[in-house]
Design a protein around this motif. Structure first.
Motif, PDB file in Angstrom:
ATOM      1  N   ARG A  10      89.734 -78.427  28.176  1.00  0.00           N
ATOM      2  CA  ARG A  10      91.071 -78.664  27.589  1.00  0.00           C
ATOM      3  C   ARG A  10      90.952 -79.224  26.172  1.00  0.00           C
ATOM      4  O   ARG A  10      91.704 -78.852  25.273  1.00  0.00           O
ATOM      5  N   LEU A  11      89.996 -80.139  25.999  1.00  0.00           N
ATOM      6  CA  LEU A  11      89.783 -80.726  24.675  1.00  0.00           C
ATOM      7  C   LEU A  11      89.336 -79.649  23.690  1.00  0.00           C
ATOM      8  O   LEU A  11      89.830 -79.584  22.557  1.00  0.00           O
ATOM      9  N   LYS A  12      88.401 -78.804  24.087  1.00  0.00           N
ATOM     10  CA  LYS A  12      87.935 -77.717  23.225  1.00  0.00           C
ATOM     11  C   LYS A  12      89.083 -76.789  22.862  1.00  0.00           C
ATOM     12  O   LYS A  12      89.226 -76.377  21.700  1.00  0.00           O
ATOM     13  N   SER A  13      89.906 -76.448  23.841  1.00  0.00           N
ATOM     14  CA  SER A  13      91.028 -75.552  23.593  1.00  0.00           C
ATOM     15  C   SER A  13      92.017 -76.176  22.616  1.00  0.00           C
ATOM     16  O   SER A  13      92.529 -75.505  21.713  1.00  0.00           O
ATOM     17  N   ALA A  14      92.278 -77.484  22.777  1.00  0.00           N
ATOM     18  CA  ALA A  14      93.213 -78.167  21.879  1.00  0.00           C
ATOM     19  C   ALA A  14      92.682 -78.200  20.451  1.00  0.00           C
ATOM     20  O   ALA A  14      93.435 -78.014  19.483  1.00  0.00           O
ATOM     21  N   ILE A  15      91.372 -78.429  20.301  1.00  0.00           N
ATOM     22  CA  ILE A  15      90.780 -78.461  18.958  1.00  0.00           C
ATOM     23  C   ILE A  15      90.777 -77.069  18.341  1.00  0.00           C
ATOM     24  O   ILE A  15      91.059 -76.904  17.145  1.00  0.00           O
ATOM     25  N   ASP A  16      90.480 -76.043  19.141  1.00  0.00           N
ATOM     26  CA  ASP A  16      90.467 -74.665  18.631  1.00  0.00           C
ATOM     27  C   ASP A  16      91.830 -74.232  18.119  1.00  0.00           C
ATOM     28  O   ASP A  16      91.931 -73.422  17.187  1.00  0.00           O
ATOM     29  N   ARG A  17      92.894 -74.760  18.709  1.00  0.00           N
ATOM     30  CA  ARG A  17      94.252 -74.361  18.300  1.00  0.00           C
ATOM     31  C   ARG A  17      94.719 -75.100  17.053  1.00  0.00           C
ATOM     32  O   ARG A  17      95.760 -74.749  16.486  1.00  0.00           O
ATOM     33  N   ARG A  18      93.986 -76.088  16.627  1.00  0.00           N
ATOM     34  CA  ARG A  18      94.428 -76.906  15.493  1.00  0.00           C
ATOM     35  C   ARG A  18      94.357 -76.146  14.178  1.00  0.00           C
ATOM     36  O   ARG A  18      93.472 -75.327  13.959  1.00  0.00           O
ATOM     37  N   ASP A  19      95.297 -76.488  13.294  1.00  0.00           N
ATOM     38  CA  ASP A  19      95.233 -76.023  11.917  1.00  0.00           C
ATOM     39  C   ASP A  19      94.077 -76.736  11.222  1.00  0.00           C
ATOM     40  O   ASP A  19      93.732 -77.863  11.554  1.00  0.00           O
ATOM     41  N   SER A  20      93.481 -76.073  10.241  1.00  0.00           N
ATOM     42  CA  SER A  20      92.320 -76.650   9.562  1.00  0.00           C
ATOM     43  C   SER A  20      92.653 -77.947   8.828  1.00  0.00           C
ATOM     44  O   SER A  20      91.758 -78.746   8.536  1.00  0.00           O
ATOM     45  N   LEU A  21      93.924 -78.183   8.525  1.00  0.00           N
ATOM     46  CA  LEU A  21      94.333 -79.399   7.822  1.00  0.00           C
ATOM     47  C   LEU A  21      94.852 -80.482   8.762  1.00  0.00           C
ATOM     48  O   LEU A  21      95.241 -81.556   8.307  1.00  0.00           O
ATOM     49  N   ASP A  22      94.862 -80.204  10.050  1.00  0.00           N
ATOM     50  CA  ASP A  22      95.352 -81.173  11.028  1.00  0.00           C
ATOM     51  C   ASP A  22      94.243 -82.154  11.379  1.00  0.00           C
ATOM     52  O   ASP A  22      93.305 -81.824  12.102  1.00  0.00           O
ATOM     53  N   LEU A  23      94.336 -83.366  10.841  1.00  0.00           N
ATOM     54  CA  LEU A  23      93.321 -84.388  11.080  1.00  0.00           C
ATOM     55  C   LEU A  23      93.871 -85.557  11.890  1.00  0.00           C
ATOM     56  O   LEU A  23      93.321 -86.655  11.866  1.00  0.00           O
ATOM     57  N   THR A  24      94.955 -85.315  12.619  1.00  0.00           N
ATOM     58  CA  THR A  24      95.514 -86.374  13.452  1.00  0.00           C
ATOM     59  C   THR A  24      94.545 -86.700  14.588  1.00  0.00           C
ATOM     60  O   THR A  24      93.771 -85.851  15.034  1.00  0.00           O
ATOM     61  N   VAL A  49      87.496 -88.507   7.130  1.00  0.00           N
ATOM     62  CA  VAL A  49      87.748 -87.252   6.403  1.00  0.00           C
ATOM     63  C   VAL A  49      89.133 -87.281   5.768  1.00  0.00           C
ATOM     64  O   VAL A  49      89.311 -86.856   4.611  1.00  0.00           O
ATOM     65  N   GLU A  50      90.122 -87.786   6.502  1.00  0.00           N
ATOM     66  CA  GLU A  50      91.482 -87.881   5.955  1.00  0.00           C
ATOM     67  C   GLU A  50      91.514 -88.796   4.741  1.00  0.00           C
ATOM     68  O   GLU A  50      92.187 -88.489   3.742  1.00  0.00           O
ATOM     69  N   ASP A  51      90.789 -89.912   4.800  1.00  0.00           N
ATOM     70  CA  ASP A  51      90.718 -90.818   3.648  1.00  0.00           C
ATOM     71  C   ASP A  51      90.106 -90.106   2.446  1.00  0.00           C
ATOM     72  O   ASP A  51      90.588 -90.256   1.311  1.00  0.00           O
ATOM     73  N   ASN A  52      89.034 -89.334   2.674  1.00  0.00           N
ATOM     74  CA  ASN A  52      88.407 -88.601   1.568  1.00  0.00           C
ATOM     75  C   ASN A  52      89.353 -87.564   0.974  1.00  0.00           C
ATOM     76  O   ASN A  52      89.424 -87.396  -0.250  1.00  0.00           O
ATOM     77  N   PHE A  53      90.094 -86.874   1.839  1.00  0.00           N
ATOM     78  CA  PHE A  53      91.066 -85.893   1.349  1.00  0.00           C
ATOM     79  C   PHE A  53      92.145 -86.569   0.505  1.00  0.00           C
ATOM     80  O   PHE A  53      92.579 -86.028  -0.515  1.00  0.00           O
ATOM     81  N   GLU A  54      92.579 -87.743   0.948  1.00  0.00           N
ATOM     82  CA  GLU A  54      93.620 -88.455   0.204  1.00  0.00           C
ATOM     83  C   GLU A  54      93.109 -88.872  -1.168  1.00  0.00           C
ATOM     84  O   GLU A  54      93.823 -88.769  -2.174  1.00  0.00           O
ATOM     85  N   VAL A  55      91.855 -89.339  -1.232  1.00  0.00           N
ATOM     86  CA  VAL A  55      91.262 -89.688  -2.524  1.00  0.00           C
ATOM     87  C   VAL A  55      91.209 -88.464  -3.432  1.00  0.00           C
ATOM     88  O   VAL A  55      91.532 -88.534  -4.618  1.00  0.00           O
ATOM     89  N   GLN A  56      90.815 -87.319  -2.867  1.00  0.00           N
ATOM     90  CA  GLN A  56      90.749 -86.094  -3.670  1.00  0.00           C
ATOM     91  C   GLN A  56      92.128 -85.652  -4.132  1.00  0.00           C
ATOM     92  O   GLN A  56      92.290 -85.203  -5.274  1.00  0.00           O
ATOM     93  N   ARG A  57      93.118 -85.782  -3.260  1.00  0.00           N
ATOM     94  CA  ARG A  57      94.485 -85.400  -3.658  1.00  0.00           C
ATOM     95  C   ARG A  57      94.976 -86.265  -4.808  1.00  0.00           C
ATOM     96  O   ARG A  57      95.570 -85.764  -5.776  1.00  0.00           O
ATOM     97  N   ARG A  58      94.720 -87.573  -4.718  1.00  0.00           N
ATOM     98  CA  ARG A  58      95.145 -88.474  -5.797  1.00  0.00           C
ATOM     99  C   ARG A  58      94.402 -88.156  -7.087  1.00  0.00           C
ATOM    100  O   ARG A  58      94.982 -88.164  -8.177  1.00  0.00           O
ATOM    101  N   PHE A  59      93.105 -87.870  -6.954  1.00  0.00           N
ATOM    102  CA  PHE A  59      92.317 -87.564  -8.142  1.00  0.00           C
ATOM    103  C   PHE A  59      92.825 -86.301  -8.829  1.00  0.00           C
ATOM    104  O   PHE A  59      92.978 -86.259 -10.048  1.00  0.00           O
ATOM    105  N   ILE A  60      93.093 -85.261  -8.054  1.00  0.00           N
ATOM    106  CA  ILE A  60      93.585 -84.002  -8.633  1.00  0.00           C
ATOM    107  C   ILE A  60      94.933 -84.211  -9.308  1.00  0.00           C
ATOM    108  O   ILE A  60      95.175 -83.706 -10.412  1.00  0.00           O
ATOM    109  N   ALA A  61      95.805 -84.972  -8.661  1.00  0.00           N
ATOM    110  CA  ALA A  61      97.121 -85.234  -9.248  1.00  0.00           C
ATOM    111  C   ALA A  61      96.985 -86.028 -10.549  1.00  0.00           C
ATOM    112  O   ALA A  61      97.624 -85.702 -11.562  1.00  0.00           O
ATOM    113  N   ASP A  62      96.132 -87.062 -10.532  1.00  0.00           N
ATOM    114  CA  ASP A  62      95.935 -87.872 -11.741  1.00  0.00           C
ATOM    115  C   ASP A  62      95.287 -87.052 -12.842  1.00  0.00           C
ATOM    116  O   ASP A  62      95.667 -87.142 -14.012  1.00  0.00           O
ATOM    117  N   ALA A  63      94.279 -86.231 -12.474  1.00  0.00           N
ATOM    118  CA  ALA A  63      93.590 -85.419 -13.477  1.00  0.00           C
ATOM    119  C   ALA A  63      94.548 -84.419 -14.122  1.00  0.00           C
ATOM    120  O   ALA A  63      94.531 -84.221 -15.343  1.00  0.00           O
TER     121      ALA A  63
END
Length: 281
Positions: A10-24, A49-63
């Motif tokens: 069930r866990l594998k199936s739930a992870i397989d159905r996730r969107d690539s950006l779903d890090l909940t 990973v979510e923290d790293n993505f947030e840092v990258q999003r802020r960096f891209i926006a600031d840049a």
């Protein structure tokens, strides 16, 4: 066996159905007790990973924000230069365009350096001798220091100079260069800047950049390492990225940064302390 395999499926199936950006986080409620530590570890990884993505999003926006203004300025100055008919006026416009282009290139290079430093988690594992590196950097900045009558020097332990056992030489050079560049921007004409290379009592390699500038207020000593932060007394021509690059490179090498004052509470001392070499038993 079914008690364990069914929840895992069930866990594998739930992870397989996730969107690539779903890090909940993964819901551990329906998993057996034996799987709880695994799910907790996976959730901790997702949070990082979510923290790293947030840092990258802020960096891209600031840049994007930081580059938008100089690029628009380049376009405007190009249009003005093309509209000129007087040869001397055109040359003056081209000189201004050249200066603006240089500033934009400098900003872009700083952004690239910050992006690279912030994504390096395992620097190249090669020894880096700090004394020759610091000597080269000081030599590169001497002409600029002489233009402003600043005494730029090197104070190092030449008998037993420290070496970083595992480091990225390009990033270490970038870090020290940014410290010296920052000191030159804030040290007044006739001032003194000293690059110190030594070992601490615990044998940790250490680099200090000491200047006789106005110093950094206590309340700003942490904020000056934030990208694009510039204090009220910021020197002209800066990008607000130099010390952010320094912190990113220090973090990548597990080094500690300390900001203090010089002798008699004047000037600034920025100290980078690297981990002590590992001694084999």
């Amino acid at each position: 066996l079914t008690y364990v395999i069914a929840p895992m499926r069930r866990l594998k199936s739930a992870i397989d159905r996730r969107d690539s950006l779903d890090l909940t986080p993964i819901d551990p409620v329906q998993a057996p007790e034996e799987m709880q530590p695994l799910i907790e570890s996976v959730n901790a990884l997702l949070a990082r990973v979510e923290d790293n993505f947030e840092v990258q999003r802020r960096f891209i926006a600031d840049a994007a924000h930081q580059l938008r203004t100089p690029l628009a300025g380049l376009q405007s100055q190009t249009e003005l230069a093309l509209a000129e008919r007087d040869p001397e006026a055109m040359r003056n416009a081209l000189r201004r365009l050249e200066q603006a282009t240089g500033r934009t290139i400098h900003l872009a290079n700083r952004l690239l350096a910050l992006a690279r430093a912030g994504t390096v988690h395992a620097p190249d594992h090669v020894p880096v001798a700090l004394l020759p590196l610091a000597r080269d950097i000081v030599g590169e900045f001497v002409p600029r220091a002489m233009e402003r009558d600043i005494d730029l020097g090197l104070d190092a332990d030449t008998i037993d100079p420290p070496t970083l056992e595992r480091a990225d030489p390009l990033l270490i050079r970038e870090m020290v260069s940014n410290l010296v560049d920052n000191a030159l921007r804030y040290t007044p004409r006739g001032g003194v800047i000293t690059v110190v290379v030594r070992r601490t009592l615990g044998t940790s390699p250490e680099i200090d950049v000491v200047d006789s500038g106005p110093g950094i207020a206590l309340e700003e000593r942490e904020r000056v390492f934030d990208p694009f932060y510039r204090g009220s007394d910021a020197a002209p021509g800066g990008t607000g990225l130099g010390l952010a690059i320094v912190r990113a490179i220090a973090n990548a090498h597990h080094a500690q940064i300390h900001v203090g004052s010089g002798e008699d509470g004047k000037g600034t001392v920025i100290r980078i302390t690297f981990p002590a070499p590992v001694r084999e038993a």
